[in-house]
Design a protein around this motif. Structure first.
Motif, short mmCIF file in Angstrom:
data_model
loop_
_atom_site.label_atom_id
_atom_site.label_comp_id
_atom_site.label_asym_id
_atom_site.label_seq_id
_atom_site.Cartn_x
_atom_site.Cartn_y
_atom_site.Cartn_z
N MET A 186 0.84 -1.18 0.00
CA MET A 186 0.00 0.00 0.00
C MET A 186 0.88 1.23 0.00
N ALA A 187 0.71 2.04 -1.01
CA ALA A 187 1.48 3.27 -1.13
C ALA A 187 0.63 4.46 -0.70
N VAL A 188 1.25 5.38 0.02
CA VAL A 188 0.59 6.60 0.45
C VAL A 188 1.40 7.77 -0.08
N ALA A 189 0.71 8.69 -0.74
CA ALA A 189 1.36 9.88 -1.27
C ALA A 189 0.67 11.12 -0.71
N ILE A 190 1.37 12.23 -0.80
CA ILE A 190 0.74 13.50 -0.44
C ILE A 190 0.86 14.42 -1.65
N LYS A 191 -0.12 15.32 -1.76
CA LYS A 191 -0.17 16.16 -2.95
C LYS A 191 -1.02 17.39 -2.64
N ARG A 192 -0.63 18.52 -3.20
CA ARG A 192 -1.48 19.70 -3.06
C ARG A 192 -2.77 19.47 -3.82
N VAL A 193 -3.87 19.85 -3.24
CA VAL A 193 -5.18 19.64 -3.86
C VAL A 193 -5.31 20.43 -5.16
N TYR A 194 -4.50 21.46 -5.32
CA TYR A 194 -4.56 22.30 -6.53
C TYR A 194 -3.86 21.65 -7.72
N GLU A 195 -3.09 20.59 -7.50
CA GLU A 195 -2.48 19.86 -8.61
C GLU A 195 -3.55 19.04 -9.30
N LEU A 196 -3.38 18.83 -10.60
CA LEU A 196 -4.37 18.06 -11.36
C LEU A 196 -4.45 16.62 -10.86
N PRO A 197 -5.67 16.07 -10.79
CA PRO A 197 -5.82 14.66 -10.44
C PRO A 197 -5.15 13.77 -11.47
N SER A 202 -8.19 -0.41 1.59
CA SER A 202 -9.04 -0.79 0.46
C SER A 202 -8.58 -0.19 -0.87
N ASN A 203 -7.46 0.51 -0.88
CA ASN A 203 -6.93 1.10 -2.11
C ASN A 203 -5.47 0.69 -2.29
N ARG A 204 -5.08 0.44 -3.52
CA ARG A 204 -3.67 0.13 -3.80
C ARG A 204 -2.81 1.36 -3.60
N GLN A 205 -3.37 2.52 -3.89
CA GLN A 205 -2.68 3.79 -3.74
C GLN A 205 -3.63 4.75 -3.05
N LEU A 206 -3.13 5.54 -2.12
CA LEU A 206 -3.94 6.55 -1.43
C LEU A 206 -3.16 7.86 -1.46
N THR A 207 -3.84 8.93 -1.87
CA THR A 207 -3.20 10.24 -1.90
C THR A 207 -3.92 11.17 -0.94
N LEU A 208 -3.14 11.72 0.00
CA LEU A 208 -3.66 12.68 0.96
C LEU A 208 -3.49 14.07 0.37
N LEU A 209 -4.59 14.81 0.28
CA LEU A 209 -4.57 16.13 -0.35
C LEU A 209 -4.63 17.23 0.70
N PHE A 210 -3.90 18.29 0.46
CA PHE A 210 -3.83 19.42 1.38
C PHE A 210 -3.72 20.71 0.57
N ARG A 224 6.12 20.19 5.33
CA ARG A 224 5.73 20.30 6.74
C ARG A 224 4.28 20.76 6.85
N ASN A 225 3.39 19.78 6.84
CA ASN A 225 1.96 20.06 6.98
C ASN A 225 1.29 18.83 7.59
N ASN A 226 0.02 18.95 7.91
CA ASN A 226 -0.67 17.85 8.58
C ASN A 226 -0.71 16.57 7.73
N ALA A 227 -0.72 16.70 6.41
CA ALA A 227 -0.76 15.51 5.55
C ALA A 227 0.53 14.69 5.71
N THR A 228 1.66 15.35 5.93
CA THR A 228 2.90 14.58 6.11
C THR A 228 2.86 13.78 7.41
N VAL A 229 2.25 14.34 8.45
CA VAL A 229 2.11 13.61 9.73
C VAL A 229 1.20 12.40 9.53
N LEU A 230 0.09 12.61 8.84
CA LEU A 230 -0.85 11.50 8.58
C LEU A 230 -0.20 10.42 7.72
N LYS A 231 0.58 10.82 6.74
CA LYS A 231 1.28 9.85 5.88
C LYS A 231 2.22 8.98 6.73
N GLU A 232 2.95 9.62 7.65
CA GLU A 232 3.84 8.86 8.53
C GLU A 232 3.05 7.86 9.38
#
Length: 144
Positions: A1-12, A90-98, A105-113
């Protein structure tokens, strides 16, 4: 299971997998269609007080993390964190958006960890708790 973080303003992207917004505030100028979310877990976001404090004290990252992890032990946050673990499972890949401009250094990085097991989750949360909650729910369904 891979977890990524990404700005919500980036294209899906199809590589994003499940897309979860982890901010309390809706991103300025973003439509629901453009965000392409699978979930919005605003209960996982830092409180307004903590968010504003960190905005004025960005050099105090470790203190922010400590306070944020403490907030994640609250009941509503624990329920949302359990949902996040379930989405991860339930997902092969999950992306946390912020929405933050600070990428590292934001809350998504803490959640990813937390999701990757790099940090100890707040007491009463985590994959073991999610699994036991699912077993209890299944057992309740069988006894009816």
């Amino acid at each position: 299971m891979a977890v990524a973080i990404k700005r919500v303003y980036e294209l899906p992207s199809p590589q994003d997998g499940g897309r979860v917004l982890v901010d309390r505030l809706w991103p300025r100028g973003m439509t629901k269609e453009a965000a392409a979310l699978d979930a919005w877990l605003k209960e996982l976001a830092p409180s307004d007080e903590l968010r504003k404090w960190y905005h004025t004290h960005p050099e105090q990252w470790s203190k922010f993390r400590e306070r944020y992890l403490k907030e994640l032990s609250a009941e509503k946050a624990q329920q949302a964190l359990q949902e996040l673990y379930e989405l991860r499972d339930s997902n092969r890949q999950l992306t946390l958006l912020f929405g933050s401009r600070t990428l590292e250094r934001n809350n998504a990085t803490v959640l990813k960890e937390l999701l990757e097991g790099d940090r100890k989750p707040p007491k009463g949360t985590g994959p073991a708790r999610a699994a036991s909650a699912r077993r209890a729910q299944t057992a309740r369904g069988r006894s009816r």
